[in-house]
Design an enzyme around this catalytic site. Sequence first.
Site, PDB file in Angstrom:
ATOM      1  N   SER A   1     -28.205 -71.179  64.298  1.00 56.36           N
ATOM      2  CA  SER A   1     -27.980 -69.731  64.446  1.00 56.36           C
ATOM      3  C   SER A   1     -27.360 -69.140  63.180  1.00 56.36           C
ATOM      4  O   SER A   1     -27.619 -67.979  62.837  1.00 56.36           O
ATOM      5  CB  SER A   1     -27.111 -69.426  65.670  1.00 56.36           C
ATOM      6  N   ASN A   2     -26.564 -69.919  62.469  1.00 61.65           N
ATOM      7  CA  ASN A   2     -26.015 -69.427  61.194  1.00 61.65           C
ATOM      8  C   ASN A   2     -27.097 -69.385  60.122  1.00 61.65           C
ATOM      9  O   ASN A   2     -27.097 -68.491  59.283  1.00 61.65           O
ATOM     10  CB  ASN A   2     -24.826 -70.280  60.763  1.00 61.65           C
TER      11      ASN A   2
ATOM     12  N   MET B   1     -23.715 -81.798  60.038  1.00 63.29           N
ATOM     13  CA  MET B   1     -22.728 -82.638  60.708  1.00 63.29           C
ATOM     14  C   MET B   1     -22.369 -83.934  59.979  1.00 63.29           C
ATOM     15  O   MET B   1     -21.651 -84.761  60.520  1.00 63.29           O
ATOM     16  CB  MET B   1     -23.176 -82.942  62.145  1.00 63.29           C
ATOM     17  N   HIS B   2     -22.865 -84.126  58.751  1.00 63.37           N
ATOM     18  CA  HIS B   2     -22.425 -85.296  57.985  1.00 63.37           C
ATOM     19  C   HIS B   2     -21.322 -84.900  57.016  1.00 63.37           C
ATOM     20  O   HIS B   2     -21.370 -83.819  56.431  1.00 63.37           O
ATOM     21  CB  HIS B   2     -23.574 -85.864  57.153  1.00 63.37           C
TER      22      HIS B   2
ATOM     23  N   LEU C   1     -19.995 -85.347  53.444  1.00 66.81           N
ATOM     24  CA  LEU C   1     -20.680 -85.733  52.213  1.00 66.81           C
ATOM     25  C   LEU C   1     -19.705 -86.347  51.216  1.00 66.81           C
ATOM     26  O   LEU C   1     -18.554 -85.927  51.107  1.00 66.81           O
ATOM     27  CB  LEU C   1     -21.383 -84.507  51.617  1.00 66.81           C
TER      28      LEU C   1
ATOM     29  N   HIS D   1     -16.661 -73.478  58.649  1.00 66.90           N
ATOM     30  CA  HIS D   1     -15.895 -74.312  59.589  1.00 66.90           C
ATOM     31  C   HIS D   1     -15.261 -73.413  60.656  1.00 66.90           C
ATOM     32  O   HIS D   1     -14.635 -72.406  60.311  1.00 66.90           O
ATOM     33  CB  HIS D   1     -14.815 -75.088  58.833  1.00 66.90           C
TER      34      HIS D   1
ATOM     35  N   ASP E   1     -12.936 -80.215  55.051  1.00 67.98           N
ATOM     36  CA  ASP E   1     -12.469 -78.881  55.457  1.00 67.98           C
ATOM     37  C   ASP E   1     -11.205 -78.438  54.728  1.00 67.98           C
ATOM     38  O   ASP E   1     -10.429 -77.635  55.244  1.00 67.98           O
ATOM     39  CB  ASP E   1     -12.262 -78.818  56.992  1.00 67.98           C
TER      40      ASP E   1
HETATM   41  C1  GRF Z   1     -21.034 -73.701  63.862  1.00 64.44           C
HETATM   42  O1  GRF Z   1     -20.061 -73.431  64.830  1.00 64.44           O
HETATM   43  C2  GRF Z   1     -20.399 -74.230  62.616  1.00 64.44           C
HETATM   44  O2  GRF Z   1     -19.172 -73.638  62.307  1.00 64.44           O
HETATM   45  C3  GRF Z   1     -20.201 -75.674  63.009  1.00 64.44           C
HETATM   46  O3  GRF Z   1     -21.404 -76.013  63.662  1.00 64.44           O
HETATM   47  C4  GRF Z   1     -21.913 -74.847  64.305  1.00 64.44           C
HETATM   48  C5  GRF Z   1     -23.355 -74.692  63.902  1.00 64.44           C
HETATM   49  O4  GRF Z   1     -24.041 -73.768  64.708  1.00 64.44           O
HETATM   50  N1  GRF Z   1     -19.838 -76.495  61.881  1.00 64.44           N
HETATM   51  P1  GRF Z   1     -25.529 -73.322  64.362  1.00 64.44           P
HETATM   52  O5  GRF Z   1     -26.366 -74.600  64.218  1.00 64.44           O
HETATM   53  O6  GRF Z   1     -25.505 -72.549  63.075  1.00 64.44           O
HETATM   54  O7  GRF Z   1     -25.974 -72.485  65.511  1.00 64.44           O
END
Ligand code: GRF
Length: 211
Positions: free
Chosen positions: A20-21, A105-106, A108, A124, A164
């Site tokens: 979604s981002n 989700m890795h 790096l 984050h 982070d």
């Molecule tokens: C977001 O909440 C981001 O901050 C976290 O993973 C989520 C990813 O969401 N690290 P999307 O895949 O962009 O919907």
Amino acid sequence: MSSSGANERTIVVFISGFGSNLQALIDAQGTPRMPNTRIGLVVSNRSGVHGLKRAESAGIPTLVFALKPYRDAGRSRVDYDRDLAAAVHTRLQGEPALVVLAGFMHILSADFISAFPCGIVNLHPALPGAFDGAHAIERAFAAFQEGRVDLTGIMVHWVIPEVDRGEVILSKEIPILPSDTLETLEERIHKEEHHLIVEGVRVALENKSVV
Ligand code: GRF
């Protein structure tokens, strides 16, 4: 959609799931919210995720680069990170203007980070120094229920080897309401993230161009 031009900057977006981002960045590219900027490649460590479909629908090239074959072959994370960085450079035929981690989700390695002198930014879902690492929203909500915090937040920051912990580009506080469930809090956080990621990328690119 962006129009191509001489001063257009190409960014790469890394995802692992829903995207979604990524969609927020797709919608903003080439508009006054993210001018002279286009997404040249979307990278996912997982195949078949919805974010890849979003990229394909927008006509953006994709690269799926999974860790499992490396693990199965007894190869190291550093091997994976080096090959991933090389694959991105090959696909782009050069250096991007910025690498954006949008739900990737890795963690790096330093090798990966130094392979991108353009800089890497990460989104984050917590305030600086508050809930580093995975499951930040769940941990913030649990802390609220235990009376330890009354707000949480989100940030876009430069990526350094400490997870982070890089320099903050933008952050935003988000209150946790007594009526919140984990789901309503997550929903509010995601909505805010979609603004912050776009603004964060714009500011990161602007700051780079004055350096
Ligand atoms: C977001 O909440 C981001 O901050 C976290 O993973 C989520 C990813 O969401 N690290 P999307 O895949 O962009 O919907």
